[in-house]
Design a protein around this motif. Structure first.
Motif, mmCIF file in Angstrom:
data_model
loop_
_atom_site.group_PDB
_atom_site.id
_atom_site.type_symbol
_atom_site.label_atom_id
_atom_site.label_comp_id
_atom_site.label_asym_id
_atom_site.label_seq_id
_atom_site.Cartn_x
_atom_site.Cartn_y
_atom_site.Cartn_z
ATOM 1 N N PRO A 60 95.376 87.205 33.047
ATOM 2 C CA PRO A 60 94.771 85.979 32.923
ATOM 3 C C PRO A 60 94.358 85.571 31.472
ATOM 4 O O PRO A 60 94.060 84.494 31.196
ATOM 5 C CB PRO A 60 93.466 86.454 33.852
ATOM 6 C CG PRO A 60 93.137 87.787 33.555
ATOM 7 C CD PRO A 60 94.682 88.307 33.585
ATOM 8 N N TRP A 61 94.277 86.594 30.468
ATOM 9 C CA TRP A 61 94.012 86.323 29.129
ATOM 10 C C TRP A 61 95.053 85.535 28.481
ATOM 11 O O TRP A 61 95.000 84.859 27.464
ATOM 12 C CB TRP A 61 93.774 87.617 28.409
ATOM 13 C CG TRP A 61 92.682 88.379 28.976
ATOM 14 C CD1 TRP A 61 92.812 89.184 29.733
ATOM 15 C CD2 TRP A 61 91.360 88.157 28.093
ATOM 16 N NE1 TRP A 61 91.182 89.718 30.021
ATOM 17 C CE2 TRP A 61 90.444 89.263 28.840
ATOM 18 C CE3 TRP A 61 90.789 87.575 27.099
ATOM 19 C CZ2 TRP A 61 88.996 89.286 28.739
ATOM 20 C CZ3 TRP A 61 89.388 87.707 26.759
ATOM 21 C CH2 TRP A 61 88.659 88.483 27.514
ATOM 22 N N LYS A 62 96.413 85.523 28.898
ATOM 23 C CA LYS A 62 97.313 84.878 28.452
ATOM 24 C C LYS A 62 97.154 83.393 28.639
ATOM 25 O O LYS A 62 97.747 82.480 27.828
ATOM 26 C CB LYS A 62 98.805 84.977 29.257
ATOM 27 C CG LYS A 62 99.334 86.201 29.111
ATOM 28 C CD LYS A 62 100.874 86.370 29.506
ATOM 29 C CE LYS A 62 101.563 87.619 29.199
ATOM 30 N NZ LYS A 62 102.867 87.603 29.938
ATOM 31 N N ALA A 63 96.200 82.717 29.551
ATOM 32 C CA ALA A 63 95.972 81.450 29.489
ATOM 33 C C ALA A 63 94.849 81.057 28.870
ATOM 34 O O ALA A 63 94.886 79.703 28.564
ATOM 35 C CB ALA A 63 95.342 81.095 31.119
ATOM 36 N N LEU A 64 94.229 81.673 27.752
ATOM 37 C CA LEU A 64 93.110 81.157 27.058
ATOM 38 C C LEU A 64 93.460 80.024 26.128
ATOM 39 O O LEU A 64 93.003 79.047 25.858
ATOM 40 C CB LEU A 64 92.675 82.359 26.340
ATOM 41 C CG LEU A 64 91.865 83.330 27.233
ATOM 42 C CD1 LEU A 64 91.005 84.380 26.453
ATOM 43 C CD2 LEU A 64 91.109 82.955 28.307
ATOM 44 N N PRO A 65 94.758 80.165 25.241
ATOM 45 C CA PRO A 65 95.177 78.974 24.522
ATOM 46 C C PRO A 65 95.505 77.802 25.093
ATOM 47 O O PRO A 65 94.897 76.645 24.781
ATOM 48 C CB PRO A 65 96.429 79.398 23.786
ATOM 49 C CG PRO A 65 96.426 81.147 23.793
ATOM 50 C CD PRO A 65 95.767 81.342 25.107
ATOM 51 N N ALA A 81 83.831 89.274 30.228
ATOM 52 C CA ALA A 81 84.166 88.748 29.147
ATOM 53 C C ALA A 81 85.131 87.367 29.306
ATOM 54 O O ALA A 81 85.000 86.432 28.700
ATOM 55 C CB ALA A 81 84.708 89.567 28.170
ATOM 56 N N LEU A 82 85.993 87.487 30.223
ATOM 57 C CA LEU A 82 86.793 86.529 30.480
ATOM 58 C C LEU A 82 86.089 85.338 30.989
ATOM 59 O O LEU A 82 86.402 84.215 30.761
ATOM 60 C CB LEU A 82 87.839 86.886 31.638
ATOM 61 C CG LEU A 82 89.011 85.854 32.156
ATOM 62 C CD1 LEU A 82 89.755 85.488 31.022
ATOM 63 C CD2 LEU A 82 89.745 86.258 33.248
#
Length: 619
Positions: A423-428, A496-497
């Motif tokens: 799921p962190w790949k989606a932050l940008p 954190a997410l």
């Protein structure tokens, strides 16, 4: 792994704690719209059994009452202004409800056990599964509307004008409202005021199953006999004109007739020349006294019924399959009742966008096939940010009307292995989606805690949280924490997410610049700076009180260490004074860098880790 832990530690340092009340800037008036789509049946379910094809007794089912004051307040804190309660109208479902005289739908024409929310069976009632007391199911939904409003959020529900359930049965119609098809001439394929299209002389046949499919996972059921009584057969929801539609057709639904004959002739008035430049009031006046098809009137009555329940707006399913003239009629009637109503449409054909906005009077459309699909390609790891400027530029004239999202009930979960896997790949992409235009941002419940949608639910496919089955949503259940809605079962990583989403969404709600001007900086930097890659993306946003530079790094492995050049066009618009100054990041409040303005131009030092984004304010 070391790279990810290092990056995560940065995020945790900045986000794990709530902002200090003494240092938190005074919020401005909220401006951007943030929609939280929630699948109502699944939200409050705490059962973790997740048995394929499980019953509601085995797998559990959420209720309206699960949206407690605590739950709603926590949703609001995420930065949400509107909640889209998906699956509210009574749709086809397996199981009897003798208390209200409702019998089970036929498994041969139902997808899943819990049923598709887009096969509505009765538009004047709510799904009985969602009520603690089915005899008071409408009262429980009305109480949820009131609670949502108490927490200063607005309520959106689905309307599906293109099709209804094969077993539509209006048991709750207001006085004087006839059921769909009640007055139809079934001896003809088409008549203007018929609600359905017919196949005279042929009876409906259940589709031939494929890939070993059996209703209810082969469980025995008295109605699961490969038959469904419909004579004459009706056209299927996706437009199939066969008495026996294909298994992959929308065979659980039948198509509504809007006065368009099988050869495409329209039996209603065309909009006048220049209608695309007229406001909803002029459209409303245009339709007064006009002879419109009966189906138009039925859906006008349905939407007026829900407006009378204090629903604030609608999400219209597959809007492009219905004539734009109907939308002009319906939406102008809705706006005449509530000028502030929120009207969102699912439209996938870019060539129709402007017609459905300007002629159909939609407020917002899905930005799916252009922005979402491109961001998804980048998140996969092989797309280029060079594809983003042409999309944003091409939609510039209607950018405010294009709702942005990274997940919804139809799309794969970001965290699923079939998509990004992390799921962190989606932050940008989240930052770009939420800050690049004035349009609303939408997130899907569970997205903010990394739900992968991995369950084998029955009819639904893994990678998408099933809308057809009784199922639990594991990551979301961790946040629910047995009804405390405090994230008590989430890991530090998952907390954190969610905090990241909260910071981004709340920032967009409180930033006046994000409702102002936009200027691309990506193309300029790609043309002059070899160290600025096609995994970076940057742009400026501003209004009279705030100037912002947004920078993102989509790269999963490489840091972004270079300078960002401000274009001559931006320098002219901003009139920056010469000199060197420190500028600070606003969204998370941690990062600082230097801005230098000279006779030859201006630049900002960039030192970004993988997946890192920042919004710098220039004073």
């Amino acid at each position: 792994m070391k790279r990810f832990v290092t990056f995560l530690s940065i995020i945790l340092t900045g986000l794990a704690c709530q902002p200090n009340e003494q240092t938190e800037p005074k919020p401005m008036k909220p401006q951007k719209i943030v929609v939280y789509q929630v699948f109502t049946r699944l939200f409050g379910n705490t059962n973790t059994s997740n048995k394929p094809w499980g019953t509601k007794e085995e797998n559990g089912v959420g209720k309206f009452n699960d949206f407690t004051d605590t739950a709603l307040e926590e949703i609001k804190k995420l930065g949400v202004s509107h909640i889209w309660y998906t699956g509210v109208p009574h749709h086809g479902v397996i199981g009897d409800f003798p208390e209200i005289g409702v019998s089970s739908d036929d498994p041969d024409v139902i997808k899943g056990r819990a049923g598709s929310p887009y096969a509505v069976r009765d538009y004047y009632q709510v799904n009985p599964d969602l009520a603690v007391d089915v005899t008071k199911r409408m009262e429980e939904f009305e109480a949820l509307i009131a609670r949502t409003h108490k927490h200063e959020m607005k309520v959106i529900i689905d309307i599906v004008p293109n099709h209804v359930s094969r077993h539509y049965e209006g048991k709750n119609n207001p006085e004087g409202v006839l059921d769909f098809g009640a007055d139809d001439d079934k001896t003809v394929e088409y008549a203007k005021d018929n609600n359905f299209y017919y196949i005279p002389g042929e009876a409906f046949q259940v589709p031939e199953p494929k890939n070993g499919y059996q209703p209810l996972g082969a469980e025995k059921h008295p109605l699961a006999d490969g038959k469904f009584d419909e004579n004459p057969a009706k056209w299927t929801g996706n437009g199939s004109r066969l008495a026996q539609p294909d298994f992959y057709d929308w065979y659980e639904t039948v198509k509504i007739n809007y006065g368009v004959s099988p050869d495409g002739k329209k039996d209603f008035d065309e909009l006048p020349s220049g209608a695309d430049s007229l406001d909803w009031k002029a459209h409303y006046e245009f339709w007064q006294g006009k002879d419109v098809p009966d189906s138009w009137k039925k859906f006008k009555d349905i939407t007026q019924f829900w407006l009378g329940k204090d629903v604030d707006g609608f999400r219209f399913d597959m809007a492009e399959m219905v004539p734009v003239e109907f939308w002009s009629y319906l939406n102008s009637n809705i706006k005449n009742t509530n000028p502030e109503a929120f009207l969102l449409a699912e439209v996938y054909n870019p060539s129709l966008y402007r017609d459905y906005i300007h002629k159909g009077k939609m407020d917002y459309l899905y930005d799916k096939v252009e922005l979402y699909d491109t961001l998804k390609h980048i998140m996969y790891g092989y797309g280029s940010t060079d594809n983003l400027p042409p999309i944003l530029d091409g939609l510039k004239d209607i950018e405010h009307h294009m709702l942005h999202f990274l997940e919804n009930h139809d799309e794969q979960r970001i965290a699923s292995p079939e998509f990004a896997g992390n799921p962190w790949k989606a932050l940008p992409a989240l930052v770009v989606s939420a800050t690049s235009t004035t349009s609303p941002t939408m997130i899907y419940f569970g997205q903010e805690v990394g739900e992968p949608g991995a369950e084998d639910a029955g009819f639904g496919d893994p990678s998408r949280t099933s809308i057809f089955d009784y199922i639990g949503v594991p990551q979301h259940q961790k946040w629910m924490n047995g009804g405390k809605f405090d994230g008590g079962q989430l890991s530090d990583n998952e907390k954190a997410l969610r905090n990241y989403y909260s910071e981004v969404l709340n920032f967009t709600r409180n930033s006046s610049a994000l409702m102002g001007e936009y200027l691309d900086l990506h193309v300029f930097n790609r043309s002059i700076n070899p160290n600025y890659t096609d995994k970076a993306f940057s742009y400026a946003r501003w209004d009279e009180s705030q100037k912002l530079i947004v920078v993102t790094n989509f790269d999963e492995f490489q840091s972004l260490k270079t300078t960002l050049k401000l274009s001559p066009e931006l320098l002219k618009a901003w009139g920056l004074e010469k000199g060197e100054r420190e500028i600070k990041e606003l969204m998370f409040g941690k990062k600082k860098t230097m801005l230098r303005v000279t006779d030859s131009g201006a630049e900002i030092d960039l030192d970004f880790g993988p997946w890192e984004s920042a919004v710098f304010e220039v004073n």
